[in-house]
Write a protein that holds these residues in place. Structure first.
Motif, PDB file in Angstrom:
ATOM      1  N   UNK A 353       0.840  -1.193   0.000  1.00 13.60           N
ATOM      2  CA  UNK A 353       0.000   0.000   0.000  1.00 13.60           C
ATOM      3  C   UNK A 353       0.881   1.251   0.000  1.00 13.60           C
ATOM      4  N   UNK A 354       0.347   2.349  -0.527  1.00 18.27           N
ATOM      5  CA  UNK A 354       1.134   3.581  -0.610  1.00 18.27           C
ATOM      6  C   UNK A 354       0.222   4.794  -0.587  1.00 18.27           C
ATOM      7  N   UNK A 355       0.771   5.910  -0.172  1.00 15.43           N
ATOM      8  CA  UNK A 355       0.045   7.182  -0.183  1.00 15.43           C
ATOM      9  C   UNK A 355       0.792   8.212  -1.045  1.00 15.43           C
ATOM     10  N   UNK A 356       1.738   7.756  -1.831  1.00 11.06           N
ATOM     11  CA  UNK A 356       2.485   8.655  -2.714  1.00 11.06           C
ATOM     12  C   UNK A 356       1.827   8.673  -4.096  1.00 11.06           C
ATOM     13  N   UNK A 357       1.337   9.813  -4.536  1.00  8.13           N
ATOM     14  CA  UNK A 357       0.589   9.882  -5.802  1.00  8.13           C
ATOM     15  C   UNK A 357       1.487   9.781  -7.032  1.00  8.13           C
ATOM     16  N   UNK A 358       0.884   9.361  -8.127  1.00 12.78           N
ATOM     17  CA  UNK A 358       1.579   9.228  -9.408  1.00 12.78           C
ATOM     18  C   UNK A 358       1.485  10.502 -10.254  1.00 12.78           C
ATOM     19  N   UNK A 369       8.183   7.645  -5.684  1.00 10.01           N
ATOM     20  CA  UNK A 369       9.250   6.840  -5.081  1.00 10.01           C
ATOM     21  C   UNK A 369      10.009   7.629  -4.030  1.00 10.01           C
ATOM     22  N   UNK A 370      10.772   6.893  -3.249  1.00 15.30           N
ATOM     23  CA  UNK A 370      11.806   7.453  -2.386  1.00 15.30           C
ATOM     24  C   UNK A 370      13.111   6.939  -2.974  1.00 15.30           C
ATOM     25  N   UNK A 424      10.271  11.428  -2.601  1.00 16.48           N
ATOM     26  CA  UNK A 424       9.790  11.570  -1.218  1.00 16.48           C
ATOM     27  C   UNK A 424      10.924  11.317  -0.238  1.00 16.48           C
ATOM     28  N   UNK A 425      10.848  11.987   0.919  1.00 17.46           N
ATOM     29  CA  UNK A 425      11.886  11.838   1.932  1.00 17.46           C
ATOM     30  C   UNK A 425      11.775  10.471   2.604  1.00 17.46           C
ATOM     31  N   UNK A 426      12.774  10.131   3.417  1.00 23.84           N
ATOM     32  CA  UNK A 426      12.783   8.803   4.027  1.00 23.84           C
ATOM     33  C   UNK A 426      11.651   8.608   5.022  1.00 23.84           C
ATOM     34  N   UNK A 427      11.051   9.704   5.515  1.00 21.72           N
ATOM     35  CA  UNK A 427       9.921   9.589   6.447  1.00 21.72           C
ATOM     36  C   UNK A 427       8.589   9.495   5.707  1.00 21.72           C
ATOM     37  N   UNK A 431       7.735  15.781  -0.491  1.00 18.95           N
ATOM     38  CA  UNK A 431       8.425  15.584  -1.773  1.00 18.95           C
ATOM     39  C   UNK A 431       9.343  16.769  -2.036  1.00 18.95           C
ATOM     40  N   UNK A 432      10.557  16.476  -2.391  1.00 21.77           N
ATOM     41  CA  UNK A 432      11.516  17.534  -2.659  1.00 21.77           C
ATOM     42  C   UNK A 432      12.868  16.939  -2.990  1.00 21.77           C
ATOM     43  N   UNK A 433      13.903  17.762  -2.895  1.00 20.85           N
ATOM     44  CA  UNK A 433      15.283  17.317  -3.085  1.00 20.85           C
ATOM     45  C   UNK A 433      15.963  17.420  -1.727  1.00 20.85           C
ATOM     46  N   UNK A 434      16.276  16.276  -1.142  1.00 17.20           N
ATOM     47  CA  UNK A 434      16.725  16.237   0.250  1.00 17.20           C
ATOM     48  C   UNK A 434      18.193  15.837   0.343  1.00 17.20           C
ATOM     49  N   UNK A 435      18.861  16.444   1.316  1.00 15.74           N
ATOM     50  CA  UNK A 435      20.291  16.193   1.488  1.00 15.74           C
ATOM     51  C   UNK A 435      20.560  14.724   1.761  1.00 15.74           C
ATOM     52  N   UNK A 436      19.756  14.128   2.626  1.00 16.91           N
ATOM     53  CA  UNK A 436      19.926  12.711   2.927  1.00 16.91           C
ATOM     54  C   UNK A 436      19.778  11.880   1.653  1.00 16.91           C
ATOM     55  N   UNK A 437      18.720  12.098   0.894  1.00 14.51           N
ATOM     56  CA  UNK A 437      18.472  11.304  -0.313  1.00 14.51           C
ATOM     57  C   UNK A 437      19.595  11.499  -1.327  1.00 14.51           C
TER      58      UNK A 437
END
Length: 647
Positions: A353-358, A369-370, A424-427, A431-437
């Motif tokens: 299951x997911x809550x991230x839209x296409x 995706x993450x 998407x971030x690890x949490x 949605x964005x461009x994240x340093x961790x990712x």
């Protein structure tokens, strides 16, 4: 309700709660299907004309035998003057759950007793279409539906049984409370059942019996397992399971003898908890605690490739490289043709299951995706090679997974910033461009480059290496903020292409040095760590590190930045280890030891004031993070030859 005991053989998995009830019952995958769905298979005792379920009126204890997935449980009723001692295990490879039960009369009077086991199975996760009946040839109860068969019986003392229609007014539970089971022979629909064992005890006398459950996909599976029980004996099956798990730990023990016993015991326990959540087909399930149902009608019984990658790095470091190959093969099998992994997977490999839209708000296509979940598998795979030196496996994985994923990461970048495109971030929240990712993509591509060179693909290796360096340049240019003197959580772009900085304090930035973007003692890393520790440490309460500022998930107070998590606190410990501040590392490891349950289970997060486990317990990633931190510390102590620990 947190779970006190987990048991598994990689195919059959159960959770036991604080009242010794089985709450979750998974088969034929670890995490799928749950044939209880958090309904309680409870235990009750009748004696002296009184009946009591095991509940808060009983004194209870929970533990495992040393270095084993064999549990020892105890329940004492002062009112009934009865003590129950359980030795409980799922056989190491056969789908057999065994309770060895010792009943002790604590009184100076003779007592007749009955121990009742209640069953509220919802086979294949539905109460519709179930059947339960007494099998006179096998001398036990059978619940079945479709490709799921569950057999229940006992050895050692007289027994009674029943099956019944279940509702809020009647059912097998009602017969249990009356002290007498009616021996109804068959029932279908929404049903329950009960098995009772009875005997007589002289003052202070004890008697033992076995209660056991067999699980299969066909009736013939049950017949074959029953023959195995009769041929080998339940006591032998318990003993060989205990010996197996002790050997599983002993053969891979690499810790310094000088580390504290508490630290080592939790390390071994955590390895076993990780193994219990590792399905034999390769999915490493995040958690199987269905108490989370009440928050969103979903659960954690999925493989998140990120969690799996971190967990398999820990297992590879511990020496279990044959086991982790199942995970890497799972990822190879399920990566998309485009070269990315999905948000999460069910244990059978289907999309979770997911809550991230296409698509975005204007219905423009976007990947849900993450990206760290794809990158980290390659990063972990290189670590697997370092530990295994299995070049044949790497060659197979390179051609079937690494090339595809690395090419995706090369192309999924912004030519203007050299950073990965939005994901998407690890949490799983924004949605964005994240340093961790971006750091994981850098590390993933660098690992892909090393693997490419390793298997003779020099041209691809150079492409991946050069792209990785460009991403690192983009991280240092756009994701380090000179004004605040630390790394940003990330950046966003508005519709006009303007960059918006996200300066939220974020614990995942503690991993930047782990991925090699900067050294742990680089001033940018030091500044970031200081800001995170100052802003996210729980100053009033139990301590520990929150995920980020104003974390809302299971939030209990606005007076703290969020709840303390095991994984985030250990990320800080790992940085301390890297810079040689071992006293602080030990302090944070001891903070984790204070959070464990009686049996050594670690939750996802904790109430910042009471220390009560919140969300799921246990969380596999919490256990792997503890092991990883101990491994890192152990290695560093050896490298630096610290005299208190290395002779």
């Amino acid at each position: 309700m947190k779970k006190e005991i987990v048991l598994s053989n990689g195919k059959f998995f159960i959770n036991i709660d604080k009242d010794l009830a089985i709450r979750d019952f998974y088969f034929p995958y670890v995490g799928m299907y749950n044939h209880l769905n958090s309904q309680a298979n409870s235990i009750g005792v009748w004696t002296g004309g009184k009946f009591r379920w095991i509940d808060d009126s009983w004194q209870k204890s929970f533990d495992y035998y040393e270095n084993s997935l064999v549990a020892k449980l105890q329940a004492i009723s002062e009112e009934l003057q009865i003590k129950l001692d359980f030795t409980t295990a799922i056989h190491k490879y056969s789908d057999i759950l065994i309770h060895k039960v010792k009943v002790t009369n604590l009184s100076m009077e003779k007592q007749d007793f009955k121990v009742f086991f209640y069953h509220c199975f919802r086979l294949n996760e539905s109460e519709i279409g179930n059947t339960a009946y007494y099998d006179p040839k096998l001398k036990g109860l059978i619940h079945y539906k479709g490709a799921t068969y569950i057999y229940i019986s006992s050895e050692g003392l007289e027994y009674e049984y029943t099956v019944s229609k279940k509702n809020h007014e009647t059912g097998a539970w009602k017969e249990i409370e009356s002290g007498k089971l009616l021996k109804t022979k068959i029932m279908q629909g929404e049903i329950d059942s009960a098995w009772g064992v009875k005997g007589e005890l002289l003052p202070l006398e004890s008697k033992e019996f076995f209660y056991y459950i067999l699980v299969g996909k066909r009736y013939e599976d049950i017949v074959n397992l029953k023959r195995k029980v009769e041929r080998e004996g339940l006591q032998h099956l318990l003993e060989e399971t205990d010996e197996y798990w002790k050997g599983w730990i002993k053969t891979k023990d690499r810790l310094l003898p000088s580390l504290s016993k508490d630290l080592k015991n939790q390390y071994y326990r955590s390895l076993l908890i990780i193994r219990s959540h590792f399905d034999n087909e390769g999915a490493v399930v995040a958690a199987n605690d269905t108490s989370i149902y009440k928050f969103n009608k979903d659960h954690y019984s999925y493989l998140w490739p990120r969690d799996g990658a971190f967990i398999c790095m820990t297992l590879d470091n511990a020496g279990y490289t044959n086991l982790t190959q199942k995970f890497y093969k799972f990822c190879k099998k399920h990566i998309t043709e485009e070269g990315y992994l999905l948000h999460k997977y069910s244990p059978d490999g289907t999309a979770g299951s997911s809550w991230h839209p296409w698509c975005d708000e204007d219905e423009n296509y976007q990947l849900p995706i993450q990206e760290d979940e794809t990158a980290l598998v390659i990063f972990a795979l290189y670590n697997h090679y370092i530990n295994s030196k299995d070049i044949e496996f790497i060659d197979m994985m390179y051609n079937g997974f690494v090339r595809k994923a690395a090419n995706f990461m090369v192309n999924y970048t912004d030519p203007n910033t050299n950073l990965p495109l939005e994901s998407y971030d690890l949490w799983e929240e924004r949605r964005g461009v994240f340093t961790y990712t971006a750091s994981t993509v850098y590390a993933g591509l660098l690992s892909a480059s090393k693997l490419a060179y390793l298997v003779g693909n020099k041209e691809e290796g150079l492409i991946y290496e050069e792209k990785a360096e460009k991403i690192r340049e983009g991280i240092l240019k756009y994701l380090y903020d000179e004004e605040s003197g630390r790394f940003l959580r990330g950046i966003y772009q508005d519709k006009n292409g303007n960059i918006i900085k996200d300066k939220t304090l974020e614990s995942s930035l503690l991993l930047i040095h782990e991925f090699g973007v900067v050294d742990p003692e680089d001033y940018r890393m030091i500044n970031t760590v200081k800001a995170i520790e100052e802003g996210l440490w729980i100053k009033e309460g139990i301590g520990g590190l929150a995920r980020y500022e104003n974390d809302y998930y299971h939030r209990v107070s606005d007076n703290v930045p969020g709840n303390p998590w095991i994984i985030t606190t250990l990320w800080l410990a790992n940085w301390y280890t890297e810079v040689g501040l071992f006293d602080k590392t030990f302090s944070l490891l001891n903070w984790v030891l204070k959070r464990k349950t009686q049996a050594g289970l670690l939750a996802e997060q904790y109430n910042p004031f009471t220390g009560e486990p919140l969300s799921v317990c246990p969380l596999t990633w919490s256990h792997s993070s503890f092991c990883y931190s101990v491994q890192k510390l152990n290695k560093k102590l050896i490298q630096q030859k610290i005299p208190e620990y290395v002779e």
